[in-house]
Design a protein around this motif. Structure first.
Motif, PDB file in Angstrom:
ATOM      1  N   UNK A  12     -30.641 -36.162  -2.752  1.00 39.39           N
ATOM      2  CA  UNK A  12     -31.194 -37.371  -3.352  1.00 39.39           C
ATOM      3  C   UNK A  12     -32.577 -37.680  -2.771  1.00 39.39           C
ATOM      4  N   UNK A  13     -32.701 -37.570  -1.471  1.00 40.30           N
ATOM      5  CA  UNK A  13     -33.976 -37.837  -0.816  1.00 40.30           C
ATOM      6  C   UNK A  13     -35.041 -36.846  -1.290  1.00 40.30           C
ATOM      7  N   UNK A  14     -34.663 -35.585  -1.444  1.00 43.83           N
ATOM      8  CA  UNK A  14     -35.608 -34.582  -1.921  1.00 43.83           C
ATOM      9  C   UNK A  14     -36.132 -34.908  -3.315  1.00 43.83           C
ATOM     10  N   UNK A  15     -35.242 -35.381  -4.193  1.00 47.75           N
ATOM     11  CA  UNK A  15     -35.661 -35.733  -5.557  1.00 47.75           C
ATOM     12  C   UNK A  15     -36.605 -36.935  -5.558  1.00 47.75           C
ATOM     13  N   UNK A  16     -36.324 -37.912  -4.696  1.00 44.47           N
ATOM     14  CA  UNK A  16     -37.176 -39.110  -4.658  1.00 44.47           C
ATOM     15  C   UNK A  16     -38.577 -38.772  -4.149  1.00 44.47           C
ATOM     16  N   UNK A  17     -38.658 -37.902  -3.170  1.00 43.71           N
ATOM     17  CA  UNK A  17     -39.972 -37.504  -2.653  1.00 43.71           C
ATOM     18  C   UNK A  17     -40.747 -36.710  -3.708  1.00 43.71           C
ATOM     19  N   UNK A  18     -40.062 -35.853  -4.430  1.00 43.17           N
ATOM     20  CA  UNK A  18     -40.721 -35.101  -5.503  1.00 43.17           C
ATOM     21  C   UNK A  18     -41.288 -36.054  -6.555  1.00 43.17           C
ATOM     22  N   UNK A  19     -40.493 -37.075  -6.898  1.00 44.95           N
ATOM     23  CA  UNK A  19     -40.957 -38.056  -7.887  1.00 44.95           C
ATOM     24  C   UNK A  19     -42.136 -38.856  -7.350  1.00 44.95           C
ATOM     25  N   UNK A  20     -42.077 -39.252  -6.094  1.00 48.85           N
ATOM     26  CA  UNK A  20     -43.169 -40.018  -5.490  1.00 48.85           C
ATOM     27  C   UNK A  20     -44.472 -39.236  -5.556  1.00 48.85           C
ATOM     28  N   UNK A  21     -44.431 -37.956  -5.227  1.00 52.64           N
ATOM     29  CA  UNK A  21     -45.651 -37.147  -5.236  1.00 52.64           C
ATOM     30  C   UNK A  21     -46.132 -36.877  -6.656  1.00 52.64           C
ATOM     31  N   UNK A  22     -45.228 -36.857  -7.631  1.00 50.76           N
ATOM     32  CA  UNK A  22     -45.653 -36.738  -9.029  1.00 50.76           C
ATOM     33  C   UNK A  22     -46.430 -37.977  -9.453  1.00 50.76           C
ATOM     34  N   UNK A  23     -45.961 -39.148  -9.030  1.00 53.57           N
ATOM     35  CA  UNK A  23     -46.670 -40.388  -9.332  1.00 53.57           C
ATOM     36  C   UNK A  23     -48.018 -40.433  -8.612  1.00 53.57           C
ATOM     37  N   UNK A  24     -48.055 -39.946  -7.378  1.00 56.94           N
ATOM     38  CA  UNK A  24     -49.323 -39.901  -6.648  1.00 56.94           C
ATOM     39  C   UNK A  24     -50.313 -38.970  -7.341  1.00 56.94           C
ATOM     40  N   UNK A  25     -49.820 -37.849  -7.874  1.00 51.05           N
ATOM     41  CA  UNK A  25     -50.689 -36.918  -8.602  1.00 51.05           C
ATOM     42  C   UNK A  25     -51.270 -37.596  -9.837  1.00 51.05           C
ATOM     43  N   UNK A  26     -50.447 -38.381 -10.533  1.00 53.65           N
ATOM     44  CA  UNK A  26     -50.935 -39.091 -11.716  1.00 53.65           C
ATOM     45  C   UNK A  26     -51.947 -40.160 -11.326  1.00 53.65           C
TER      46      UNK A  26
END
Length: 332
Positions: free
Chosen positions: A231-245
């Motif tokens: 779960x933590x891995x998925x949340x970090x992946x999503x956070x960095x996707x938002x940062x990329x945007x």
């Protein structure tokens, strides 16, 4: 664009000229326009002397049809009259800027000697606008024109302008279009970036401690846990996707487009987060689900704002304490 007002066309031209400022060596660009502009809607000067030194003139014309030679000739008199009546120098370049340029005008500008003769013949024909000039001023303006190199006159059409304009962040903003390209993929570092991720990870750790196992005390514990690790891995992946945007918007579109998108989304999510939930984990999951349903009004970022970025934006909010996962639950 063909339905723009003359003022909108001048503003667009001024933006385009400013994009060329470095290439042309302009020290400043100003939009004059108006009834007393003396044929200079946009001016770009190349020295501290401004219009008393070398400068370029951009005469903006937005007609329903293409700009013709007959329409250009009366305008060509204006810089010569201005040079006679004021301290302005003649522009070293004079651009006719119009969405469409008639082939005959293009051909005339491409043959400066013929253009000069056409202009002098036009003056000798004494149409109304020529007769309105004082005889002494007209004589001096004609004399100046005879001594001038007519290579100063150029034409610029819409296609030429868009060739440069479309390569800049101003293009999608001006026409309310998505920026070209797409966000670069950001891979979460193996070791969390404490400067960037600290608060939203701290909030997730509180959620895990409360809901899964109170023996989870550190991020290392959370990564190692059978349920919280993935779960933590998925949340970090999503956070960095938002940062990329966020970075893509910053570099591709002028203004605060991403911040405006965040405001639009937060208005809905903060109301969901205000409800009472059994645990902070329940609040987190409901808010993440609701983020996927929020209707957004950002044409420029909509194609890139997918579910992963939506989840990541929730953690950006958590990073700034705009969303808190463990609230009344933590106080029990």
């Amino acid at each position: 664009m063909f339905f723009w007002s003359p003022t909108q066309w001048e503003e667009f031209t001024c933006e385009w000229v400013r994009l060329r400022a470095k290439e042309e060596g302009y020290l400043g660009v100003e939009m004059i326009g108006g009834s007393n502009d003396r044929g200079a809607d946009v001016v770009a000067f190349q020295s501290e002397q401004k219009l008393n030194g070398p400068w370029h003139c951009y005469q903006c014309k937005r007609y329903e049809r293409e700009l013709t030679l007959g329409q250009a000739l009366p305008e060509m008199l204006k810089p010569f009259v201005a040079a006679v009546e004021t301290s302005r120098t003649l522009p070293t370049r004079y651009f006719f800027v119009a969405p469409r340029i008639a082939p005959r005008l293009v051909d005339a500008v491409l043959t400066p000697l013929d253009l000069k003769q056409r202009f002098l013949d036009h003056l000798d024909g004494r149409p109304q606008h020529v007769r309105e000039v004082a005889p002494d001023t007209l004589a001096r303006a004609r004399e100046l024109a005879e001594a001038t190199d007519f290579t100063m006159f150029w034409t610029v059409n819409l296609a030429t302008m868009l060739e440069l304009y479309a390569q800049t962040p101003m293009f999608p903003a001006r026409f309310n279009l998505p920026p070209t390209g797409k966000p670069d993929k950001l891979v979460p570092p193996e070791e969390p970036d404490t400067a960037l991720e600290a608060r939203f990870l701290e909030q997730l750790l509180q959620v895990y401690q409360e809901y899964f196992d109170n023996r989870i005390h550190t991020l290392a514990d959370a990564f190692a846990h059978l349920e919280t690790g993935p779960h933590l891995g998925r949340q970090r992946e999503a956070f960095y996707a938002a940062e990329a945007l966020r970075m893509f918007a910053r570099d591709s579109v002028p203004g605060e487009v991403y911040q405006e998108l965040q405001t639009d989304v937060l208005v809905m999510l903060v109301e969901v987060a205000m409800r009472r939930f059994p645990t902070g984990f329940d609040r987190l999951q409901v808010v993440l689900e609701r983020a996927g349903l929020v209707q957004i009004h950002s044409p420029m970022l909509h194609p890139h704002f997918k579910n992963l970025e939506r989840i990541g934006m929730c953690h950006q909010f958590a990073n700034d304490d705009k969303l808190i996962w463990c609230r009344e639950e933590a106080a029990k």
